[in-house]
Scaffold this active site. Structure first.
Site, PDB file in Angstrom:
ATOM      1  N   HIS A 154       0.857  -1.199   0.000  1.00 40.21           N
ATOM      2  CA  HIS A 154       0.000   0.000   0.000  1.00 40.21           C
ATOM      3  C   HIS A 154       0.887   1.240   0.000  1.00 40.21           C
ATOM      4  CE1 HIS A 154      -3.893   2.083   1.280  1.00 40.21           C
ATOM      5  NE2 HIS A 154      -2.987   3.039   1.100  1.00 40.21           N
TER       6      HIS A 154
ATOM      7  N   HIS B 132     -10.595   1.214   1.659  1.00 35.56           N
ATOM      8  CA  HIS B 132     -10.399   2.205   2.732  1.00 35.56           C
ATOM      9  C   HIS B 132     -11.613   2.071   3.641  1.00 35.56           C
ATOM     10  CE1 HIS B 132      -8.883   6.098   4.448  1.00 35.56           C
ATOM     11  NE2 HIS B 132     -10.072   6.001   4.984  1.00 35.56           N
TER      12      HIS B 132
ATOM     13  N   ASP C 259       1.373   2.648   3.555  1.00 38.95           N
ATOM     14  CA  ASP C 259       0.533   3.824   3.358  1.00 38.95           C
ATOM     15  C   ASP C 259       1.365   5.101   3.410  1.00 38.95           C
ATOM     16  OD1 ASP C 259      -1.771   5.184   2.714  1.00 38.95           O
ATOM     17  OD2 ASP C 259      -2.525   5.275   4.768  1.00 38.95           O
TER      18      ASP C 259
ATOM     19  N   HIS D 152      -4.757  -0.632   5.675  1.00 37.38           N
ATOM     20  CA  HIS D 152      -4.283   0.145   6.835  1.00 37.38           C
ATOM     21  C   HIS D 152      -5.257   0.091   8.018  1.00 37.38           C
ATOM     22  CE1 HIS D 152      -6.864   3.059   4.884  1.00 37.38           C
ATOM     23  NE2 HIS D 152      -5.968   3.387   3.974  1.00 37.38           N
TER      24      HIS D 152
ATOM     25  N   LYS E 266      -9.310   0.099  -5.948  1.00 38.23           N
ATOM     26  CA  LYS E 266      -9.333   0.674  -4.612  1.00 38.23           C
ATOM     27  C   LYS E 266     -10.678   1.341  -4.371  1.00 38.23           C
ATOM     28  CE  LYS E 266      -7.850   2.233  -0.641  1.00 38.23           C
ATOM     29  NZ  LYS E 266      -6.791   3.173  -0.341  1.00 38.23           N
TER      30      LYS E 266
ATOM     31  N   HIS F  58       1.503   5.399  -1.710  1.00 43.92           N
ATOM     32  CA  HIS F  58       1.152   6.573  -2.515  1.00 43.92           C
ATOM     33  C   HIS F  58       2.429   7.161  -3.095  1.00 43.92           C
ATOM     34  CE1 HIS F  58      -3.003   6.738  -0.987  1.00 43.92           C
ATOM     35  NE2 HIS F  58      -2.457   6.218   0.091  1.00 43.92           N
TER      36      HIS F  58
HETATM   37  O1  DOR Z   1      -3.542   9.425   5.457  1.00 45.73           O
HETATM   38  C1  DOR Z   1      -3.888   9.133   4.326  1.00 45.73           C
HETATM   39  N1  DOR Z   1      -3.293   9.694   3.251  1.00 45.73           N
HETATM   40  N2  DOR Z   1      -4.883   8.259   4.167  1.00 45.73           N
HETATM   41  C2  DOR Z   1      -5.385   8.004   2.961  1.00 45.73           C
HETATM   42  O2  DOR Z   1      -6.289   7.204   2.875  1.00 45.73           O
HETATM   43  C3  DOR Z   1      -4.909   8.735   1.755  1.00 45.73           C
HETATM   44  C4  DOR Z   1      -3.541   9.213   1.943  1.00 45.73           C
HETATM   45  C5  DOR Z   1      -3.093  10.225   0.910  1.00 45.73           C
HETATM   46  O3  DOR Z   1      -3.317   9.997  -0.280  1.00 45.73           O
HETATM   47  O4  DOR Z   1      -2.488  11.221   1.288  1.00 45.73           O
HETATM   48 ZN    ZN Z   2      -3.419   5.026   1.464  1.00 47.80          ZN
END
Ligand code: DOR
Ligand code: ZN
Length: 346
Positions: free
Chosen positions: A17, A139, A250, A177, A102, A19
């Protein structure tokens, strides 16, 4: 008493997971992940979101083009599920190598405006996913303003997760998460097609961390950190040896100037020291021997992918993580920046 180990060697792990964002910010954070992990599940919550197979392929190519020379890191692509994702897109997604969709409840978190307003609207697409063998990554928070922020995950289980499991028993679902004992218990008791990722920060910290010495935006993520009893339940789940639980950082980079604002976006940037943070959490639980299963074995088994070749080694070497790092033309502050870490990746 046995002496604590000086080194820890694991089969090369994956991040289930992550970003990465896009453009210059992506190019600056990607090497942190690629040096530790062989593969990562790349989240699709760009602006605009990655909703089609063609967009996923193009995004994948931008990631590959941004990799440091010689890196064999493999991004595993996902699509962003909306109320209107056509069922027909699932066969194209599968053919393009997309592994999962997702589900963001609309309004739940960063860039989730295009998310799902009611899961029942996606049922024909979920059927197509089940047929194509695509996973659903969830999520797991309701967005109902009447539900206390700290209860949103538990309420999601009864309102959304349980009906979803009942209606799509063959769909593989990852509860992403997880942050509560409720979710850890739910996943441990569910059938073998349900799994969960757990972040390093939810293993190491409870919600007090948000308030030490003042309000700390870099510790704010969603789902938000919970009480100590929940953190302990997550540690028990992660270190239990159960193949249902695996590593997903995450890591969610946001420019420091945007975090340090009157309204700050959710996300903790943990990629620069992800494995080191997990090693601390597992060592504190007396379970360093369980880290390899969690980081390198359980995820591939659940996704039906081969294990990675090769290893990574962590060394017991105190070092200070920089306070600030590059983020395209901006700066970013990693979680634990400026602090001493116990383990260091070779
Ligand atoms: O804390 C988070 N940041 N939770 C999420 O679900 C998305 C993520 C983000 O893209 O910044
Ligand atoms: Zn995330």
């Amino acid at each position: 008493m046995s002496t604590p180990p000086e080194t820890l060697t694991l089969r090369r792990p994956d991040d289930w997971h992550l970003h990465l964002r896009d453009g210059a910010p992506m190019a600056s954070v990607l090497p942190w992940t690629a040096r530790q992990f062989a593969r990562a599940i790349v989240m699709p919550n760009l602006k605009p979101p990655v909703t089609t197979a063609a967009q996923a392929l193009a995004y994948r190519q931008r990631i590959l083009d941004a990799l440091p020379a010689g890196s064999d890191f493999e991004p595993l692509m996902t699509l962003y599920l909306t109320d209107n994702t056509p069922p027909e897109e699932m066969a194209r997604a599968r053919a393009a190598g997309v592994v999962a969709l997702k589900l963001y409840p609309a309004g739940a978190t960063t860039n989730s405006d295009a998310g799902v307003t009611d899961v029942r609207r996606t049922y024909r697409t979920l059927e197509a996913m089940q047929r194509e063998g695509l996973l659903l990554l969830v999520h797991g928070e309701v967005t109902d303003a009447e539900i206390d922020v700290f209860d949103r995950e538990a309420v999601f289980i009864e309102r959304v997760m349980a009906p979803l499991r009942r209606d799509f028993p063959d769909l593989k679902v990852v509860f992403e998460h997880i942050t509560t004992k409720d979710a850890a218990d739910y996943v441990a008791a569910a059938d073998a097609r349900t799994a969960a990722t757990i972040t390093a920060h939810h293993l190491l910290y409870n919600r007090n961390a948000l308030f030490v010495g003042g309000l700390r935006p870099h510790w704010y993520c969603l789902p938000v950190l919970k009480r100590e009893e929940h953190r302990r339940a997550l540690v028990r789940a992660a270190t239990s040896g159960s193949p249902r639980f695996f590593l997903g950082t995450d890591s969610a980079p946001h420019a420091a100037t945007l975090k340090e604002q009157s309204v700050c976006g959710a996300g903790c940037f943990t990629a620069p020291a992800a494995l080191e943070l997990y090693a601390e959490a597992f060592e504190d639980a007396g379970a360093l021997d369980r880290l390899e299963g969690f980081a390198s074995l359980h995820g591939p088994a659940f996704y039906g992918l081969p294990l990675n070749a090769g290893t990574v080694t962590l060394r017991r070497t105190p070092w200070t993580l920089p306070d600030t790092l590059d983020f395209g033309n901006a700066a970013i502050k990693p979680l634990r920046g400026g602090e001493t870490l116990r383990w260091k990746l070779d």
